[in-house]
Design an enzyme around this catalytic site. Sequence first.
Site, short mmCIF file in Angstrom:
data_model
loop_
_atom_site.label_atom_id
_atom_site.label_comp_id
_atom_site.label_asym_id
_atom_site.label_seq_id
_atom_site.Cartn_x
_atom_site.Cartn_y
_atom_site.Cartn_z
CB ALA A 53 -60.12 26.94 -3.27
CG HIS A 54 -60.93 27.16 -9.44
ND1 HIS A 54 -61.14 27.77 -10.76
CD2 HIS A 54 -60.92 25.83 -9.73
CE1 HIS A 54 -61.38 26.91 -11.73
NE2 HIS A 54 -61.13 25.85 -11.22
CG PHE A 55 -56.38 27.18 -9.55
CD1 PHE A 55 -56.36 26.20 -8.79
CD2 PHE A 55 -56.94 27.40 -10.74
CE1 PHE A 55 -56.92 25.02 -9.31
CE2 PHE A 55 -57.53 26.21 -11.25
CZ PHE A 55 -57.44 25.20 -10.63
#
Length: 158
Positions: A53-55
């Site tokens: 999610a990051h990233f």
Amino acid sequence: MMSLPLEFDINGIKACQRNRHPLLFVDRVFDVIPGERASGLKCFSYNEWFFPAHFDDEPNVPGFIQVESLVQTFIMSFLSKEELRGKKTNFLSIDNVKFKRKIVPGDTLTIHATLKSLRRGIATGSAASFVGDAPACSADFVVAIPDILDQFKPKGAA
């Protein structure tokens, strides 16, 4: 007689502080002089829960996790004292946070923390991290140990 610095594996760290997976961000703590200093290691692999999610196109460690790695090493500088092991801690302040480089999968943070003072359940100090010799992140902390701090609060104050 001066004693040798202490070292803690993951089970030793968990015996001293209350952070647990998935929010435990130090893998090993070494060169610990209780009441003075602690150094730690955090190895980041792509399997960490936050990287997708990051990233997904450029994975890197979020800033709050870098800061949490610093403070978890810092609190070992005093929670390694026998009488403080396992005590709860709370942030009172985080100051002078500086991010110097991006931390990516495969990087290992080496963190050095120094306790400046520990009085009435309030610890002040700082920590800095490195990837190899390159500075990564640093911050100053004030952390409370509520069990001790509460003993010094005025009774019956509104």
